[in-house]
Design an enzyme around this catalytic site. Structure first.
Site, short mmCIF file in Angstrom:
data_model
loop_
_atom_site.label_atom_id
_atom_site.label_comp_id
_atom_site.label_asym_id
_atom_site.label_seq_id
_atom_site.Cartn_x
_atom_site.Cartn_y
_atom_site.Cartn_z
CG HIS A 234 -2.62 -4.95 -9.56
ND1 HIS A 234 -1.67 -4.82 -8.56
CD2 HIS A 234 -3.15 -6.18 -9.38
CE1 HIS A 234 -1.63 -5.92 -7.83
NE2 HIS A 234 -2.51 -6.77 -8.31
CE LYS A 236 -4.49 -5.07 -4.99
NZ LYS A 236 -4.39 -5.08 -6.40
CG ASP A 241 -17.54 13.16 1.82
OD1 ASP A 241 -18.17 13.03 0.74
OD2 ASP A 241 -18.07 13.09 2.93
CG HIS A 412 -2.25 -9.98 -1.78
ND1 HIS A 412 -3.11 -8.90 -1.92
CD2 HIS A 412 -1.91 -10.36 -3.04
CE1 HIS A 412 -3.27 -8.64 -3.20
NE2 HIS A 412 -2.57 -9.51 -3.91
CE LYS A 414 -0.18 -6.13 -3.69
NZ LYS A 414 0.06 -7.48 -3.98
CG ASP A 419 17.46 3.65 7.35
OD1 ASP A 419 17.69 2.43 7.19
OD2 ASP A 419 18.18 4.55 6.90
#
Length: 494
Positions: A234, A236, A241, A412, A414, A419
């Protein structure tokens, strides 16, 4: 005949029940979920348990798969053996623990120490980051960086489609390969199945782009016999470089995501980062390339090793979770971060099906007076997940947690901000799938400016959301509450 059938029926339940009870790696709620299913649906549960009951890479055993930390150490040993004649850990893994006090504030040292224990990656200073405004800006900036690449490009995405974004990224890889840049692209076998074998995929291959499919499912029967169909990569990210990393929640697809356009637009968040954390993510990619996708070794190129920025920059480290890593690392990391909160805790996730560890930590933070805010989508592309999420609303609201449901599309992103100083951003959802089954990647960072930028984005989500009240939850019909709670009870085995 009846007695024979009854004996086999009882033997089936007892044997499967004992198998579940003898396992040491199950949480009590997961164990109870499976035992409930065995009693209610004994024959169906046998098939389901064989296919989905045990988190295993291959039923030959997981021992042949290295953890990311072991791979990183071995990769460095291979490169340095002829020069130094002895084993040394990779610089991204090498101990900087004694330097943590100089770079990480005391309040966050426990969280960063725990994060470092997952893969052995140590928090390093010298980072900078820019928060992309939206998917369009992510694509524009990424294409510019891809076209400026000189040595190496590595991409890993759960979802990659031949839509506008997917095609433009592929064309940029083809251009880069034509000018001599080493290009590698890896996709998940299930999430990107429509791309694999397509004309766009073959054009990448023809151009010299090295391609790999992580956890392929082209032989589903063989996969079901040897492993699990629902183990997915999952992750991404895009690495350029060894200097630039794009990481966050966005896949290589358009925001409308045509496959599930009814729930769109998909609202994501991405960071463009520079600094030593890129080296850590490079090792995660190389580990996946060699272990989960192909037998070919993806070298960790010396010229791709990034240096810390000239300015001090901020502290960050990469975290790669998955079935090959230490069990329960992901929920324990979230719980540690939540426990560190003193002033404010804000989270966004598309899928909220936490285990007891994370749920208790959230409620405990709220009960001790920390303002806790949770942002989830109002309409989820998984009705089961949506119902299971809402089963927790009563307890969350009772603890004083503020819940918002995002209205315009499927949120979508996450994100976790603590703080106004520390952020966690990446691919991990607050659900049992991300905790136990998916290979995920995240970045933990300590920086007020970057955290405030992410916090401002969370505020924008809240401005487009409706707050859920206790009165609303109490007013839900009984059938809805029963359905939500039933799915929540079975969520450990879903």
């Amino acid at each position: 005949m009846t007695w024979l059938f009854l004996t086999l029926h009882v033997a089936l339940i007892v044997c499967l029940g004992l198998r579940i009870l003898l396992r040491n790696d199950l949480q009590p709620d997961v164990r109870m979920g499976w035992l409930t299913l065995v009693v209610l649906l004994p024959y169906v549960s046998c098939v389901l348990y064989y296919l989905f009951g045990e988190v295993a890479q291959r039923r030959r055993g997981r021992g042949h798969l290295l953890q990311v930390q072991d791979f990183a150490v071995q990769a460095h040993v291979v490169q340095q053996a002829s020069l130094v004649g002895k084993s040394r850990p990779h610089p991204a893994v090498a101990g900087a623990t004694e330097r943590m006090a100089a770079h990480v504030a005391p309040q966050w040292q426990a969280a960063f120490s725990y994060a470092a224990s997952v893969n052995g990656f140590q928090p390093q200073p010298g980072h900078s980051a820019q928060l992309m405004a939206d998917g369009g800006e992510t694509l524009r900036r990424m294409l510019m960086d891809l076209d400026a690449a000189q040595h190496e490009i590595n991409l890993l995405y759960y979802l990659w489609r031949d839509d506008q974004m997917g095609t433009q990224v592929a064309q940029a890889l083809i251009r880069a390969a034509a000018r001599g840049v080493v290009c590698r692209a890896m996709v998940d076998g299930l999430g990107s199945r429509p791309l694999v074998g397509s004309a766009l995929w073959e054009s990448l291959r023809a151009a010299g782009v090295q391609l790999a499919v992580a956890l392929p499912i082209n032989r589903p029967l063989q996969v079901m016999l040897n492993s699990r169909l629902d183990l997915r990569n999952h992750r991404k990210f895009t690495l350029i470089d060894g200097r630039i990393a794009y990481c966050g929640s966005q896949n290589c697809v358009d925001e409308v995501f045509a496959a599930k356009a009814a729930y769109g637009p998909w609202v994501d968040i991405m960071l463009r980062m520079q600094g030593p954390v890129v080296a850590q993510m490079q090792l995660v990619f190389a580990s996946d390339w060699q272990q989960y996708a192909t037998a070919e070794h993806a070298p960790y190129l010396p010229q791709s090793q990034p240096q810390a920025l000239a300015s001090p920059g901020f502290v960050a480290l990469a975290i790669a979770e998955g079935p090959s890593e230490r069990a329960r690392a992901c929920p324990q990391l979230f719980a540690t971060l939540i426990t560190s909160a003193r002033q404010e805790l804000v989270l966004s996730t598309p899928y909220f099906v936490p285990d007891a560890t994370v749920l208790d930590a959230l409620c405990a933070a709220a009960w001790r007076g920390v303002p806790v805010t949770l942002i989830v989508p109002a309409r989820n592309d998984s009705a089961i997940v949506g119902a299971a999420s809402r089963s927790h609303y009563h307890r969350l609201l009772q603890a004083g947690i503020t819940i918002y449901e995002f209205q315009p599309g499927l949120l979508h992103a996450k994100t976790l901000c603590v703080d106004g100083q520390v952020s966690l951003i990446g691919s991990t959802n607050l659900d049992l799938r991300s905790f136990d089954l998916n290979f995920e990647n995240n970045v933990l960072l300590q920086d007020a400016d970057t955290t405030q930028a992410i916090r401002a984005r969370q505020a924008a989500y809240i401005a487009q959301s409706l707050q859920i009240t206790a009165e609303q939850v109490h007013g839900w019909p009984r059938r809805q509450r029963i359905w939500n709670n039933l799915l929540a009870m079975l969520s450990p085995v879903l």
